[in-house]
Design an enzyme around this catalytic site. Structure first.
Site, PDB file in Angstrom:
ATOM      1  N   SER A 114       0.680  -1.121   0.043  1.00 59.79           N
ATOM      2  CA  SER A 114       0.036  -0.307  -0.072  1.00 59.79           C
ATOM      3  C   SER A 114       0.861   1.118   0.056  1.00 59.79           C
ATOM      4  O   SER A 114       0.147   2.433  -0.547  1.00 59.79           O
ATOM      5  CB  SER A 114      -0.621   0.302   1.206  1.00 59.79           C
ATOM      6  OG  SER A 114      -1.685  -1.189   1.202  1.00 59.79           O
TER       7      SER A 114
ATOM      8  N   ASP B  18     -17.665   0.598   0.546  1.00 60.47           N
ATOM      9  CA  ASP B  18     -16.806  -0.127   0.935  1.00 60.47           C
ATOM     10  C   ASP B  18     -17.297  -1.688   1.398  1.00 60.47           C
ATOM     11  O   ASP B  18     -17.571  -1.094   3.173  1.00 60.47           O
ATOM     12  CB  ASP B  18     -15.779   0.220   1.709  1.00 60.47           C
ATOM     13  CG  ASP B  18     -14.605  -1.394   1.929  1.00 60.47           C
ATOM     14  OD1 ASP B  18     -14.232  -1.842   0.963  1.00 60.47           O
ATOM     15  OD2 ASP B  18     -13.922  -1.645   2.396  1.00 60.47           O
TER      16      ASP B  18
ATOM     17  N   ASP C 251     -10.843  -6.742   0.844  1.00 58.80           N
ATOM     18  CA  ASP C 251     -10.143  -5.783   1.706  1.00 58.80           C
ATOM     19  C   ASP C 251      -9.746  -5.791   2.797  1.00 58.80           C
ATOM     20  O   ASP C 251      -9.806  -7.482   3.609  1.00 58.80           O
ATOM     21  CB  ASP C 251     -10.710  -4.714   2.305  1.00 58.80           C
ATOM     22  CG  ASP C 251     -10.120  -3.704   2.835  1.00 58.80           C
ATOM     23  OD1 ASP C 251     -10.476  -2.200   1.218  1.00 58.80           O
ATOM     24  OD2 ASP C 251      -9.825  -3.373   3.965  1.00 58.80           O
TER      25      ASP C 251
ATOM     26  N   HIS D  33     -15.147  -0.453   5.372  1.00 61.32           N
ATOM     27  CA  HIS D  33     -14.990   1.137   5.278  1.00 61.32           C
ATOM     28  C   HIS D  33     -15.941   1.764   5.610  1.00 61.32           C
ATOM     29  O   HIS D  33     -15.818   3.026   5.890  1.00 61.32           O
ATOM     30  CB  HIS D  33     -13.276   1.392   4.672  1.00 61.32           C
ATOM     31  CG  HIS D  33     -12.401   0.990   5.328  1.00 61.32           C
ATOM     32  ND1 HIS D  33     -10.735   1.312   5.736  1.00 61.32           N
ATOM     33  CD2 HIS D  33     -11.890  -0.357   4.476  1.00 61.32           C
ATOM     34  CE1 HIS D  33     -10.330   0.343   6.460  1.00 61.32           C
ATOM     35  NE2 HIS D  33     -10.726  -0.089   5.686  1.00 61.32           N
TER      36      HIS D  33
ATOM     37  N   CYS E  42      -6.971   2.244   2.649  1.00 61.76           N
ATOM     38  CA  CYS E  42      -9.182   1.146   1.702  1.00 61.76           C
ATOM     39  C   CYS E  42      -8.743   0.980   0.514  1.00 61.76           C
ATOM     40  O   CYS E  42      -7.882   0.933  -0.496  1.00 61.76           O
ATOM     41  CB  CYS E  42      -9.828   2.169   1.554  1.00 61.76           C
ATOM     42  SG  CYS E  42     -11.680   0.950   1.121  1.00 61.76           S
TER      43      CYS E  42
END
Length: 674
Positions: A326, A350, A365, A371, A384
């Site tokens: 990420s 999400d 996720d 989220h 996210c």
């Protein structure tokens, strides 16, 4: 009647005697004429030629190797030194049976097969009067043995030559590198006149990259020698020119702090000035002692390093390729803005997963229940995954590839160190070329969160986050800031263009603020500080893939199968002075990597100017050598210079720190951070 003959004919004898005299005189005259003719030929018509040949039998032009340039850190701390050693040398002009002489010297000088092989290769191409090193760094016993039997070896001498020493051993090994004996492959490439009398050449690191500057220019000396090659008189001399001194952008104290964070772990830390491209610290762990290689590393020591499972010779900062996880989300988010796919008000819902239209496969996720409503700011803050799944499916791999390559992914950064890896940013063309199959849309989703075939090096991550901090300005990373010496050195520190961005400076500032939120209230909150603002992004790179529908069970994995932890960031957020990239192999999550970055930030921001870490004075080096102790006689990995005990924890403190870090990690195991 008897006939009487005279006993001798006086007249005939006189005639015969006179003829013999004339013949003898003629021969003598002929000899004199021949001698005079030859003398005229040698002394008048070929005087210059034979005078030179005669002088060559007694006057020799011996090469003088230049001293290697020193290497310093940004504060003038000496990182690569020169010191004298005793070396056995041989000149083939004075030795009739070279192989036989070498064989006799084996027990006297304790020659190894490597010594013999290196010497044999060099002596074949050496000039007739050049002194070729047979063995470097002789000890007292070897010198004493040879001195007793010197008369048996005309043409073999013991001389004092300069060699390299790295005072801080493992600390700068992967940056500075080391020098070593010139091998056969290098011998075919080098200019033999430039390296006449020289035994060492840069092998890796700065020593290799800047070999031309560090080596210097050789000189020569005319000497009168006897039939055994012993020097009788010094007739003339052209001094060699010492190589350039190099000043690195590295900071000793910062390098020390970064190295301590990785003590006993596998990983890398790169710290960079985002406004100049200067590398402030570059650590790859574990490391090795470069002094082992200077005079020729033993087979035992080399095998131990080569076969070590932790690969200490491997420069993880430049050569290590890892899924970036990420950490690339800030760059990718700016790409979405660049192509007009999203803006800062774009939101998604999400639920904890994403699937492509018409495909039941779920891309999950990291947060099981999702989220909720997420915009770009929240997607960065909470990392996210689903937001970037959606973004990548709309942006497409072609746009993603074109955008990410502007930040250096998939290409070498051009840092002034050798053996850099390029990493890989995949594309449909790459897959068809290498795997002969078409690109799948699901692969785009994996690449969007720094997984799949996407790999990057720590130096690439440091450069990319520096560009984010610097509003897209690209600077080539470099470790050498300046040089002093006879040879010119190009000045760096100039911007190398800016990424083509359709957004505004306000977009860069908003991304910075989102990364500040990561530290203040998001996945990197454990390194929050009130002393200054840090902007950062954590990341986790999966090592062992988990099948669809299966649950990740860390207890079933070996230590080397645990996820890698990554972190990128810069500080202070408003006017960045330092950018950092961290990879902690098998660190389990990005939060662990972020914790390693915090002390590095603290030293640069809070301690460097008021209480810098410095080594003790080099008087220790001089006192040891005066006592007859050479640096090469120290145990492997031990330096004759110790860091300031008030600034650097001793081994017991370091061990306590490691135990505390492990305890903190165990206590936070339940808290999953991306």
């Amino acid at each position: 009647m008897k006939q009487h003959f005279p006993l001798k004919n006086v007249q005939e004898e006189k005639r015969l005697f006179r003829s013999r005299i004339f013949i003898a005189i003629g021969l003598v005259v002929l000899c004199f004429i021949t001698l005079i003719s030859r003398y005229v030929y040698l002394q008048i018509f070929h005087y210059q030629e034979f005078e030179t040949a005669s002088d060559n039998n007694r006057i020799r032009l011996q090469p003088l190797a230049p001293a290697r340039g020193y290497i310093y850190d940004r504060n003038g701390i000496l990182l690569a030194d020169n010191y004298p050693v005793f070396t056995a040398t041989m000149s083939k002009a004075d030795v009739e049976d070279i192989d036989g002489t070498v064989k006799k010297l084996i027990p006297i000088l304790d020659l190894t097969q490597d010594d013999i092989d290196r010497f044999t290769s060099r002596i074949k191409t050496a000039k007739k009067t050049e002194r070729v090193a047979l063995k470097l760094n002789l000890n007292e016993t070897e010198i004493a043995k040879f001195s007793e039997m010197k008369y048996l070896f005309p043409g073999v001498n013991i001389e004092t030559q300069m060699t390299r020493y790295y005072p801080y051993g493992e600390l700068f090994a992967h940056v500075i590198g080391y020098v070593g004996r010139i091998n056969d492959r290098e011998l075919k490439k080098i200019n033999k006149d430039v390296y006449a009398g020289t035994n060492l050449i840069g092998k890796i690191g700065v020593e290799k990259s800047y070999e031309d500057l560090l080596h210097g220019t050789p000189g020569n000396e005319s000497v009168e020698a006897d039939a055994h090659g012993n020097v009788l008189r010094h007739l003339g001399k052209k001094d060699p020119v010492r190589g350039n001194d190099l000043y690195l952008s590295l900071d000793y104290g910062l390098q020390m702090v970064a190295s301590e964070q990785l003590a006993g772990r596998r990983g890398a830390i790169v710290a960079m000035d985002p406004h100049t491209g200067e590398i402030l610290a570059l650590v790859s762990s574990p490391s090795f002692n470069p002094n082992l290689f200077v005079s020729g590393i033993s087979t035992k020591d080399y095998v131990a390093l080569r076969d070590n499972l932790d690969q200490p010779l491997y420069n993880r900062a430049l050569q290590g390729v890892y899924p970036p996880g990420s950490t690339i989300k800030p760059v990718e988010g700016l790409g979405g803005i660049n192509y007009g796919v999203i803006d800062w008000s774009t939101t998604i819902n999400d639920p904890g997963y994403f699937h492509l239209p018409g495909d039941s496969h779920k891309f999950r996720d990291w947060k099981k229940n999702g989220h909720g409503i997420v915009d770009l700011n929240k997607a960065i803050q909470e990392s996210c995954d689903t937001f970037f799944y959606v973004l990548s499916s709309q942006m497409g791999i072609e746009h993603m590839n074109a955008w990410m390559r502007q930040f250096g992914f998939g290409e070498k950064t051009g840092i002034d160190l050798p053996s850099e890896s390029s990493g890989l940013y995949p594309s449909p063309e790459w897959k068809m070329r290498t795997r002969k199959t078409k690109w799948l849309k699901g692969e785009t989703i994996s690449v969007s969160i720094g997984q799949g075939a996407f790999t990057a090096t720590p130096i690439q991550l440091a450069m990319a986050i520096s560009m984010v901090a610097n509003h897209g300005y690209h600077l080539v990373p470099h470790v050498v800031s300046s040089s002093r010496g006879a040879k010119p050195f190009p000045v760096r520190n100039a911007p190398d263009g800016r990424v083509k961005f359709n957004g505004t400076d306000e977009d860069w500032n908003k991304m910075r603020d989102a990364m500040v939120n990561v530290i203040n209230q998001g996945t990197g909150r454990r390194i929050r500080t009130n002393a200054y603002q840090i902007a950062g992004k954590t990341g986790t790179a999966q090592v062992k893939s988990i099948a669809q529908g299966k649950k990740y069970n860390e207890a079933l994995l070996t230590e080397r199968q645990l996820d890698h932890g990554l972190f990128v960031g810069f500080a202070p957020a408003e006017n960045p002075q330092i950018a950092i990239a961290v990879i902690l192999e098998n660190g389990r999550h990005g939060g662990a990597a972020a914790e390693l970055a915090r002390p590095v930030f603290d030293y640069w921001m809070l301690q460097r100017k008021t209480n810098p870490i410095r080594p003790l004075t080099h008087q220790i080096t001089g006192s040891l050598m005066t006592a007859g102790i050479q640096p090469s006689q120290l145990p492997s990995g031990q330096s004759i210079l110790q860091a300031d005990p008030n600034a650097v924890p001793n081994s017991q403190k370091a061990q306590q720190m490691t135990q505390k870090q492990k305890a903190d990690t165990a206590a936070q195991q339940a808290e999953i951070t991306e």
